[in-house]
Design a protein around this motif. Structure first.
Motif, PDB file in Angstrom:
ATOM      1  N   PHE A  83       0.831  -1.211   0.000  1.00  0.00           N
ATOM      2  CA  PHE A  83       0.000   0.000   0.000  1.00  0.00           C
ATOM      3  C   PHE A  83       0.861   1.254   0.000  1.00  0.00           C
ATOM      4  N   TRP A  84       1.908   1.255   0.822  1.00  0.00           N
ATOM      5  CA  TRP A  84       2.781   2.432   0.898  1.00  0.00           C
ATOM      6  C   TRP A  84       3.414   2.709  -0.470  1.00  0.00           C
ATOM      7  N   LYS A  85       3.757   1.643  -1.175  1.00  0.00           N
ATOM      8  CA  LYS A  85       4.458   1.800  -2.450  1.00  0.00           C
ATOM      9  C   LYS A  85       3.520   2.091  -3.626  1.00  0.00           C
ATOM     10  N   TYR A  86       2.361   1.409  -3.655  1.00  0.00           N
ATOM     11  CA  TYR A  86       1.497   1.483  -4.833  1.00  0.00           C
ATOM     12  C   TYR A  86       0.119   2.082  -4.579  1.00  0.00           C
ATOM     13  N   GLY A  87      -0.218   2.362  -3.339  1.00  0.00           N
ATOM     14  CA  GLY A  87      -1.560   2.817  -3.025  1.00  0.00           C
ATOM     15  C   GLY A  87      -2.488   1.632  -2.803  1.00  0.00           C
ATOM     16  N   PHE A  88      -3.749   1.917  -2.572  1.00  0.00           N
ATOM     17  CA  PHE A  88      -4.730   0.884  -2.266  1.00  0.00           C
ATOM     18  C   PHE A  88      -5.305   0.258  -3.526  1.00  0.00           C
ATOM     19  N   ARG A  89      -5.686   1.081  -4.487  1.00  0.00           N
ATOM     20  CA  ARG A  89      -6.386   0.597  -5.679  1.00  0.00           C
ATOM     21  C   ARG A  89      -5.570  -0.380  -6.501  1.00  0.00           C
ATOM     22  N   ARG A  90      -4.281  -0.116  -6.659  1.00  0.00           N
ATOM     23  CA  ARG A  90      -3.445  -0.923  -7.557  1.00  0.00           C
ATOM     24  C   ARG A  90      -3.033  -2.261  -6.965  1.00  0.00           C
ATOM     25  N   VAL A  91      -3.127  -2.419  -5.664  1.00  0.00           N
ATOM     26  CA  VAL A  91      -2.673  -3.657  -5.013  1.00  0.00           C
ATOM     27  C   VAL A  91      -3.815  -4.677  -4.994  1.00  0.00           C
TER      28      VAL A  91
ATOM     29  N   ASN B 292      11.982  11.334  30.163  1.00  0.00           N
ATOM     30  CA  ASN B 292      12.658  12.475  30.777  1.00  0.00           C
ATOM     31  C   ASN B 292      13.840  12.874  29.892  1.00  0.00           C
ATOM     32  N   SER B 293      13.617  13.815  28.992  1.00  0.00           N
ATOM     33  CA  SER B 293      14.668  14.307  28.110  1.00  0.00           C
ATOM     34  C   SER B 293      14.433  15.790  27.833  1.00  0.00           C
ATOM     35  N   THR B 294      15.377  16.430  27.201  1.00  0.00           N
ATOM     36  CA  THR B 294      15.279  17.864  26.924  1.00  0.00           C
ATOM     37  C   THR B 294      14.250  18.112  25.820  1.00  0.00           C
ATOM     38  N   PRO B 295      13.712  19.334  25.747  1.00  0.00           N
ATOM     39  CA  PRO B 295      12.792  19.657  24.652  1.00  0.00           C
ATOM     40  C   PRO B 295      13.407  19.391  23.281  1.00  0.00           C
ATOM     41  N   SER B 296      14.676  19.707  23.125  1.00  0.00           N
ATOM     42  CA  SER B 296      15.349  19.493  21.846  1.00  0.00           C
ATOM     43  C   SER B 296      15.373  18.011  21.474  1.00  0.00           C
ATOM     44  N   VAL B 297      15.680  17.157  22.417  1.00  0.00           N
ATOM     45  CA  VAL B 297      15.705  15.713  22.154  1.00  0.00           C
ATOM     46  C   VAL B 297      14.296  15.210  21.846  1.00  0.00           C
ATOM     47  N   LYS B 298      13.314  15.692  22.581  1.00  0.00           N
ATOM     48  CA  LYS B 298      11.925  15.281  22.316  1.00  0.00           C
ATOM     49  C   LYS B 298      11.530  15.647  20.882  1.00  0.00           C
ATOM     50  N   MET B 299      11.867  16.871  20.464  1.00  0.00           N
ATOM     51  CA  MET B 299      11.518  17.312  19.110  1.00  0.00           C
ATOM     52  C   MET B 299      12.220  16.468  18.048  1.00  0.00           C
ATOM     53  N   LYS B 300      13.491  16.179  18.253  1.00  0.00           N
ATOM     54  CA  LYS B 300      14.227  15.335  17.301  1.00  0.00           C
ATOM     55  C   LYS B 300      13.608  13.945  17.227  1.00  0.00           C
ATOM     56  N   ASN B 301      13.200  13.416  18.364  1.00  0.00           N
ATOM     57  CA  ASN B 301      12.570  12.093  18.386  1.00  0.00           C
ATOM     58  C   ASN B 301      11.213  12.095  17.690  1.00  0.00           C
ATOM     59  N   ILE B 302      10.461  13.180  17.839  1.00  0.00           N
ATOM     60  CA  ILE B 302       9.177  13.299  17.132  1.00  0.00           C
ATOM     61  C   ILE B 302       9.418  13.289  15.626  1.00  0.00           C
ATOM     62  N   LEU B 303      10.411  14.046  15.181  1.00  0.00           N
ATOM     63  CA  LEU B 303      10.715  14.084  13.748  1.00  0.00           C
ATOM     64  C   LEU B 303      11.213  12.728  13.240  1.00  0.00           C
ATOM     65  N   GLN B 304      12.014  12.045  14.028  1.00  0.00           N
ATOM     66  CA  GLN B 304      12.496  10.726  13.637  1.00  0.00           C
ATOM     67  C   GLN B 304      11.330   9.746  13.503  1.00  0.00           C
ATOM     68  N   LEU B 305      10.387   9.818  14.417  1.00  0.00           N
ATOM     69  CA  LEU B 305       9.198   8.974  14.359  1.00  0.00           C
ATOM     70  C   LEU B 305       8.421   9.242  13.076  1.00  0.00           C
ATOM     71  N   LYS B 306       8.256  10.501  12.725  1.00  0.00           N
ATOM     72  CA  LYS B 306       7.543  10.877  11.502  1.00  0.00           C
ATOM     73  C   LYS B 306       8.296  10.372  10.274  1.00  0.00           C
ATOM     74  N   LEU B 307       9.614  10.521  10.289  1.00  0.00           N
ATOM     75  CA  LEU B 307      10.436  10.069   9.158  1.00  0.00           C
ATOM     76  C   LEU B 307      10.280   8.561   8.959  1.00  0.00           C
ATOM     77  N   GLU B 308      10.360   7.801  10.024  1.00  0.00           N
ATOM     78  CA  GLU B 308      10.216   6.346   9.941  1.00  0.00           C
ATOM     79  C   GLU B 308       8.818   5.955   9.482  1.00  0.00           C
ATOM     80  N   GLY B 309       7.806   6.673   9.946  1.00  0.00           N
ATOM     81  CA  GLY B 309       6.426   6.343   9.589  1.00  0.00           C
ATOM     82  C   GLY B 309       6.073   6.642   8.148  1.00  0.00           C
ATOM     83  N   THR B 310       6.855   7.498   7.506  1.00  0.00           N
ATOM     84  CA  THR B 310       6.564   7.865   6.122  1.00  0.00           C
ATOM     85  C   THR B 310       7.568   7.283   5.137  1.00  0.00           C
ATOM     86  N   ASP B 311       8.448   6.413   5.623  1.00  0.00           N
ATOM     87  CA  ASP B 311       9.459   5.819   4.766  1.00  0.00           C
ATOM     88  C   ASP B 311       8.800   5.056   3.623  1.00  0.00           C
ATOM     89  N   ASN B 312       9.233   5.339   2.410  1.00  0.00           N
ATOM     90  CA  ASN B 312       8.741   4.694   1.183  1.00  0.00           C
ATOM     91  C   ASN B 312       7.282   4.983   0.869  1.00  0.00           C
TER      92      ASN B 312
END
Length: 195
Positions: free
Chosen positions: A21-29, A78-98
């Motif tokens: 689905f991530w690669k081709y969408g729903f209709r084509r699979v 328990n981490s700094t705001p900067s680390v939390k933000m980086k982790n949020i972005l990493q989560l988004k990056l992994e979730g949208t891979d391919n």
């Protein structure tokens, strides 16, 4: 033992469907392609899902639920705001891979496929819980206290059509780049100024 085998086969179908689905969408699979990718039979597929629409709903729910669990972990760790933000972005990056344009169009811009009501209902549940997490972040001081969190969420919901906007997509090399640009704007616009 039987439940473990069932769980393995169910997971294989879900994981295979997600990749396709991530690669081709729903209709084509096709169901045949999902079974081939999952290394399972159509008979096994139909033991768990009556049709392709139900497996798509299950994939969306699994990805959303797993993402929310990881999001909660980021907020409560328990981490700094900067680390939390980086982790949020990493989560988004992994979730949208391919992720493909076809997926975004099928899942967010094609009500006739029958996915829209399910996606909207699940997304509303996720938004509500995420909103509460952001409010707790405000109380803890790692999200700007003067920010109107409800407005920020409304703004983010209104940006969803950009994911299927051909003119916006032309500005990036991939749909993932557009998603990450939105996520970066979102994340770095909410962190408190360094003192």
């Amino acid at each position: 033992m039987e439940n473990q085998v069932k769980s393995i086969k169910y997971s294989a179908i879900i994981n295979a469907a997600k990749v396709l689905f991530w690669k081709y969408g729903f209709r084509r699979v096709t169901i045949d392609e999902i079974c081939k990718e999952a290394k399972t039979s159509k008979m096994t597929f139909y033991k768990y899902f009556p049709n392709k629409l139900e497996v798509a709903r299950a994939v969306f729910d699994k990805v959303a639920d797993e993402g929310l669990v990881r999001f909660r972990e980021i907020f409560t760790k328990n981490s700094t705001p900067s680390v939390k933000m980086k982790n949020i972005l990493q989560l988004k990056l992994e979730g949208t891979d391919n992720i493909s344009s076809e997926f975004l169009n099928d899942f967010y811009n094609n009500p006739e496929l029958g996915l829209t009501p399910h996606i909207e209902a699940k997304t509303n549940i996720l938004w509500k819980e995420t909103l509460e997490l952001f409010k707790s972040g405000q109380k803890e001081g790692w999200i700007r206290a003067d920010m109107n969190v409800e407005f920020m969420f409304r703004f983010m919901q209104k940006s969803t059509p950009l994911l299927t906007d051909n003119e916006a997509l032309k500005l990036f090399n991939s749909p993932q780049e557009l998603i990450m640009e939105l996520a970066n704007m979102f994340v770095y616009g909410i962190s408190p100024a360094e003192k």
